[in-house]
Write a protein that holds these residues in place. Structure first.
Motif, PDB file in Angstrom:
ATOM      1  N   LEU A  75     -10.887  43.238-107.100  1.00  0.00           N
ATOM      2  CA  LEU A  75     -11.651  43.384-105.857  1.00  0.00           C
ATOM      3  C   LEU A  75     -12.627  44.565-105.931  1.00  0.00           C
ATOM      4  O   LEU A  75     -13.798  44.433-105.582  1.00  0.00           O
ATOM      5  N   VAL A  76     -12.129  45.727-106.398  1.00  0.00           N
ATOM      6  CA  VAL A  76     -13.026  46.895-106.426  1.00  0.00           C
ATOM      7  C   VAL A  76     -14.033  46.791-107.570  1.00  0.00           C
ATOM      8  O   VAL A  76     -15.176  47.240-107.442  1.00  0.00           O
ATOM      9  N   ALA A  77     -13.619  46.174-108.697  1.00  0.00           N
ATOM     10  CA  ALA A  77     -14.540  46.060-109.829  1.00  0.00           C
ATOM     11  C   ALA A  77     -15.716  45.160-109.496  1.00  0.00           C
ATOM     12  O   ALA A  77     -16.856  45.441-109.889  1.00  0.00           O
ATOM     13  N   THR A  78     -15.464  44.081-108.784  1.00  0.00           N
ATOM     14  CA  THR A  78     -16.542  43.145-108.434  1.00  0.00           C
ATOM     15  C   THR A  78     -17.343  43.619-107.231  1.00  0.00           C
ATOM     16  O   THR A  78     -18.277  42.936-106.802  1.00  0.00           O
ATOM     17  N   ASN A  79     -16.993  44.787-106.702  1.00  0.00           N
ATOM     18  CA  ASN A  79     -17.769  45.382-105.621  1.00  0.00           C
ATOM     19  C   ASN A  79     -18.353  46.732-106.027  1.00  0.00           C
ATOM     20  O   ASN A  79     -18.607  47.582-105.182  1.00  0.00           O
ATOM     21  N   GLY A  80     -18.529  46.914-107.342  1.00  0.00           N
ATOM     22  CA  GLY A  80     -19.283  48.059-107.837  1.00  0.00           C
ATOM     23  C   GLY A  80     -18.500  49.328-108.055  1.00  0.00           C
ATOM     24  O   GLY A  80     -19.086  50.416-108.073  1.00  0.00           O
ATOM     25  N   ALA A  81     -17.176  49.256-108.282  1.00  0.00           N
ATOM     26  CA  ALA A  81     -16.390  50.483-108.438  1.00  0.00           C
ATOM     27  C   ALA A  81     -16.721  51.223-109.732  1.00  0.00           C
ATOM     28  O   ALA A  81     -16.745  52.444-109.772  1.00  0.00           O
ATOM     29  N   ARG A  82     -16.945  50.487-110.825  1.00  0.00           N
ATOM     30  CA  ARG A  82     -17.279  51.084-112.121  1.00  0.00           C
ATOM     31  C   ARG A  82     -16.262  52.136-112.558  1.00  0.00           C
ATOM     32  O   ARG A  82     -16.588  53.303-112.815  1.00  0.00           O
ATOM     33  N   LEU A  83     -15.009  51.722-112.634  1.00  0.00           N
ATOM     34  CA  LEU A  83     -13.920  52.578-113.081  1.00  0.00           C
ATOM     35  C   LEU A  83     -13.277  51.960-114.315  1.00  0.00           C
ATOM     36  O   LEU A  83     -13.416  50.768-114.554  1.00  0.00           O
ATOM     37  N   SER A  84     -12.575  52.766-115.088  1.00  0.00           N
ATOM     38  CA  SER A  84     -11.822  52.245-116.218  1.00  0.00           C
ATOM     39  C   SER A  84     -10.633  53.142-116.497  1.00  0.00           C
ATOM     40  O   SER A  84     -10.637  54.327-116.157  1.00  0.00           O
ATOM     41  N   VAL A  85      -9.602  52.567-117.099  1.00  0.00           N
ATOM     42  CA  VAL A  85      -8.366  53.298-117.406  1.00  0.00           C
ATOM     43  C   VAL A  85      -8.501  53.957-118.769  1.00  0.00           C
ATOM     44  O   VAL A  85      -8.926  53.322-119.742  1.00  0.00           O
ATOM     45  N   ARG A  87      -7.541  55.534-122.396  1.00  0.00           N
ATOM     46  CA  ARG A  87      -6.758  54.932-123.470  1.00  0.00           C
ATOM     47  C   ARG A  87      -5.342  55.497-123.552  1.00  0.00           C
ATOM     48  O   ARG A  87      -4.380  54.762-123.827  1.00  0.00           O
ATOM     49  N   VAL A  88      -5.147  56.791-123.299  1.00  0.00           N
ATOM     50  CA  VAL A  88      -3.824  57.411-123.482  1.00  0.00           C
ATOM     51  C   VAL A  88      -2.791  56.846-122.510  1.00  0.00           C
ATOM     52  O   VAL A  88      -1.716  56.397-122.940  1.00  0.00           O
ATOM     53  N   PRO A  89      -3.036  56.854-121.190  1.00  0.00           N
ATOM     54  CA  PRO A  89      -2.027  56.251-120.309  1.00  0.00           C
ATOM     55  C   PRO A  89      -1.839  54.765-120.564  1.00  0.00           C
ATOM     56  O   PRO A  89      -0.745  54.228-120.357  1.00  0.00           O
ATOM     57  N   TYR A  90      -2.876  54.099-121.050  1.00  0.00           N
ATOM     58  CA  TYR A  90      -2.758  52.680-121.376  1.00  0.00           C
ATOM     59  C   TYR A  90      -1.793  52.473-122.545  1.00  0.00           C
ATOM     60  O   TYR A  90      -0.968  51.552-122.540  1.00  0.00           O
ATOM     61  N   ILE A  91      -1.854  53.356-123.542  1.00  0.00           N
ATOM     62  CA  ILE A  91      -0.923  53.279-124.680  1.00  0.00           C
ATOM     63  C   ILE A  91       0.506  53.557-124.215  1.00  0.00           C
ATOM     64  O   ILE A  91       1.461  52.903-124.663  1.00  0.00           O
ATOM     65  N   VAL A  92       0.665  54.513-123.307  1.00  0.00           N
ATOM     66  CA  VAL A  92       1.998  54.796-122.765  1.00  0.00           C
ATOM     67  C   VAL A  92       2.567  53.554-122.079  1.00  0.00           C
ATOM     68  O   VAL A  92       3.739  53.205-122.253  1.00  0.00           O
ATOM     69  N   ALA A  93       1.727  52.864-121.295  1.00  0.00           N
ATOM     70  CA  ALA A  93       2.168  51.635-120.629  1.00  0.00           C
ATOM     71  C   ALA A  93       2.550  50.575-121.659  1.00  0.00           C
ATOM     72  O   ALA A  93       3.542  49.857-121.486  1.00  0.00           O
ATOM     73  N   HIS A  94       1.766  50.469-122.735  1.00  0.00           N
ATOM     74  CA  HIS A  94       2.104  49.543-123.830  1.00  0.00           C
ATOM     75  C   HIS A  94       3.518  49.818-124.337  1.00  0.00           C
ATOM     76  O   HIS A  94       4.328  48.893-124.529  1.00  0.00           O
ATOM     77  N   SER A  95       3.821  51.086-124.600  1.00  0.00           N
ATOM     78  CA  SER A  95       5.113  51.435-125.185  1.00  0.00           C
ATOM     79  C   SER A  95       6.258  51.076-124.250  1.00  0.00           C
ATOM     80  O   SER A  95       7.328  50.649-124.700  1.00  0.00           O
ATOM     81  N   LEU A  96       6.046  51.206-122.947  1.00  0.00           N
ATOM     82  CA  LEU A  96       7.091  50.866-121.989  1.00  0.00           C
ATOM     83  C   LEU A  96       7.327  49.361-121.923  1.00  0.00           C
ATOM     84  O   LEU A  96       8.459  48.913-121.700  1.00  0.00           O
ATOM     85  N   LEU A 275      -1.397  48.632-116.439  1.00  0.00           N
ATOM     86  CA  LEU A 275      -1.826  47.417-117.135  1.00  0.00           C
ATOM     87  C   LEU A 275      -2.657  46.534-116.205  1.00  0.00           C
ATOM     88  O   LEU A 275      -3.673  45.958-116.608  1.00  0.00           O
ATOM     89  N   GLY A 276      -2.211  46.414-114.959  1.00  0.00           N
ATOM     90  CA  GLY A 276      -2.974  45.616-113.995  1.00  0.00           C
ATOM     91  C   GLY A 276      -4.361  46.166-113.757  1.00  0.00           C
ATOM     92  O   GLY A 276      -5.340  45.416-113.692  1.00  0.00           O
ATOM     93  N   TRP A 277      -4.456  47.483-113.647  1.00  0.00           N
ATOM     94  CA  TRP A 277      -5.776  48.100-113.463  1.00  0.00           C
ATOM     95  C   TRP A 277      -6.674  47.889-114.674  1.00  0.00           C
ATOM     96  O   TRP A 277      -7.865  47.598-114.535  1.00  0.00           O
ATOM     97  N   LYS A 278      -6.094  48.055-115.863  1.00  0.00           N
ATOM     98  CA  LYS A 278      -6.895  47.896-117.079  1.00  0.00           C
ATOM     99  C   LYS A 278      -7.495  46.499-117.162  1.00  0.00           C
ATOM    100  O   LYS A 278      -8.676  46.324-117.482  1.00  0.00           O
ATOM    101  N   ILE A 279      -6.680  45.489-116.848  1.00  0.00           N
ATOM    102  CA  ILE A 279      -7.170  44.108-116.896  1.00  0.00           C
ATOM    103  C   ILE A 279      -8.159  43.852-115.766  1.00  0.00           C
ATOM    104  O   ILE A 279      -9.260  43.338-115.975  1.00  0.00           O
ATOM    105  N   GLY A 280      -7.776  44.218-114.559  1.00  0.00           N
ATOM    106  CA  GLY A 280      -8.596  43.886-113.391  1.00  0.00           C
ATOM    107  C   GLY A 280      -9.941  44.577-113.361  1.00  0.00           C
ATOM    108  O   GLY A 280     -10.942  43.984-112.931  1.00  0.00           O
ATOM    109  N   LEU A 281     -10.001  45.840-113.817  1.00  0.00           N
ATOM    110  CA  LEU A 281     -11.259  46.586-113.758  1.00  0.00           C
ATOM    111  C   LEU A 281     -12.301  46.047-114.732  1.00  0.00           C
ATOM    112  O   LEU A 281     -13.476  46.390-114.624  1.00  0.00           O
ATOM    113  N   SER A 282     -11.881  45.219-115.685  1.00  0.00           N
ATOM    114  CA  SER A 282     -12.846  44.644-116.622  1.00  0.00           C
ATOM    115  C   SER A 282     -13.389  43.302-116.156  1.00  0.00           C
ATOM    116  O   SER A 282     -14.234  42.715-116.820  1.00  0.00           O
TER     117      SER A 282
END
Length: 381
Positions: A75-85, A87-96, A275-282
């Protein structure tokens, strides 16, 4: 966190002037949130994600802790938020996520696999073959790209399939769309079958303890092992190594009794949210339109796969005398966590269900890349 999203996208790199030419990068279209300060945009994303997660969770929708943040990010990405997660916290989420898979591999599960391995292997290979064929047909019809279609139809844990797909060049956004749509269908179908076909009365919903008593030493040991393994995977640039190496390391130590994998719900919620933010923001509006156009074919493939797995459950009951509900839950295509929750509240052989589900997940992780490459070569041949 970073605001620079999309500057390395295929659209930005496209050019007709030769390999060394650099095409001008058009400015992304402005949206409702573009002019807001970055902290305000993150706050809006957090609030929207929390509201959607709470609504989905209270509605007993499987995967709510990931679907809510992903939908909020879209919702926020398609309304111009221009944010991204970052890499470091994303890797931590991967490990979990790797630890979550390892947690399901206890001695009882491994004993069940060892005892009935010919049955498990035959059923798992049949499901993988059916899901791969559906992915190939979707790609052949130019509904979705080849590797994306294969990973999107793969009957494994949805979060793991998204990470594997991203590591092997598929479009993680469309894979997530297909995977979590199937999770909803499979979980809903399994609940309906248990209640109306097998006449199992629903028990009281188990309350989630978000901040349970925690053995901080065991938690620290688990997280430390997972993070070290994830960093090694990232350093070696192994495909999905930031998930696979933590899964292997924590599984081995867990089975041998050196660590106890007891992850509190608040920590899992944070990992799923990232993980949800990483996918959704793209996501972009173009990707959303493409996903919507493919919806009928994707739903059709899900229904076909569920029907095929139901046939395998019938064979288990007919040939081996396995309880019908146990067979149905064990062969349900994916959604390991949601199937485990349903199995835990019904009178079934829990070890058999989890053993078959886990065997399929591990085998898909092992051979999924080869299947994806094979399909891609067939499509370009």
């Amino acid at each position: 966190m970073s605001d620079d999203q999309g500057q390395n996208s295929p659209e930005a790199m496209a050019t007709d002037e030769g390999p060394m030419a650099v095409a001008p990068v058009p400015a992304p279209p402005a949206g409702l949130l573009t002019s807001l300060p970055t902290p305000i945009r993150w706050a809006i994303l957090a609030l929207v994600s929390f509201a959607l997660s709470a609504a989905l969770f209270l509605s007993h929708i499987p995967g709510a802790l990931l679907l809510g943040p992903m939908a909020g990010a879209i919702l926020v990405a398609t309304n111009g938020a221009r944010l991204s997660v970052h890499r470091v916290p994303y890797i931590v989420a991967h490990s979990l996520i790797g630890c979550i898979i390892a947690r399901s591999l206890d001695l009882e599960t491994l004993k069940a696999v060892a005892h009935d391995w010919p049955i498990f292997l035959a059923i798992v290979l049949a499901v993988i073959a059916a899901s791969s064929l559906l992915g190939y047909l979707i790609a052949k019809a130019d509904i979705l790209p080849g590797t994306t279609a294969v990973w999107g139809t793969s009957a494994g844990a949805a979060s793991a399939m998204v990470l594997m797909a991203e590591a092997h060049g598929a479009d993680a956004r469309l894979v997530a769309f297909m995977q979590y749509l199937r999770v909803v269908f499979v979980a809903t179908g399994a609940s309906i079958m248990a209640a109306f076909v097998f006449n199992v009365e629903a028990g009281a919903a188990q309350a989630v303890v978000w901040f349970p008593p925690t053995d901080w030493i065991e938690l620290a040991k688990t997280v430390a092992v997972a993070l070290v393994a994830a960093l090694i995977g990232a350093k070696l640039r192994m495909p999905a190594g930031t998930m696979l190496l933590p899964m292997i390391a924590t599984t081995a130590l867990h089975v041998l009794g050196y660590i106890t994998i007891d992850l509190p719900e608040w920590l899992l919620a944070a990992a799923y949210g990232l993980l949800g933010w990483k996918i959704g923001l793209s996501f972009t509006r173009r990707i959303l339109r493409h996903a919507a156009s493919a919806l009928p074919q994707v739903v059709g493939s899900i229904v076909l796969l569920m029907g095929f797995c139901g046939g395998l459950a019938f064979l288990l009951w007919w040939l081996k005398g396995i309880d019908p509900l146990t067979a149905y839950l064990a062969t349900s295509p994916g959604g390991l966590d949601s199937v485990a929750i349903i199995a835990a509240s019904t009178p079934v052989d829990m070890s058999f269900v989890m053993a078959l589900q886990t065997t399929r997940l591990l085998l898909i992780i092992l051979i999924g890349p080869a299947i994806s490459s094979f399909v891609a070569r067939r499509l370009t041949a």
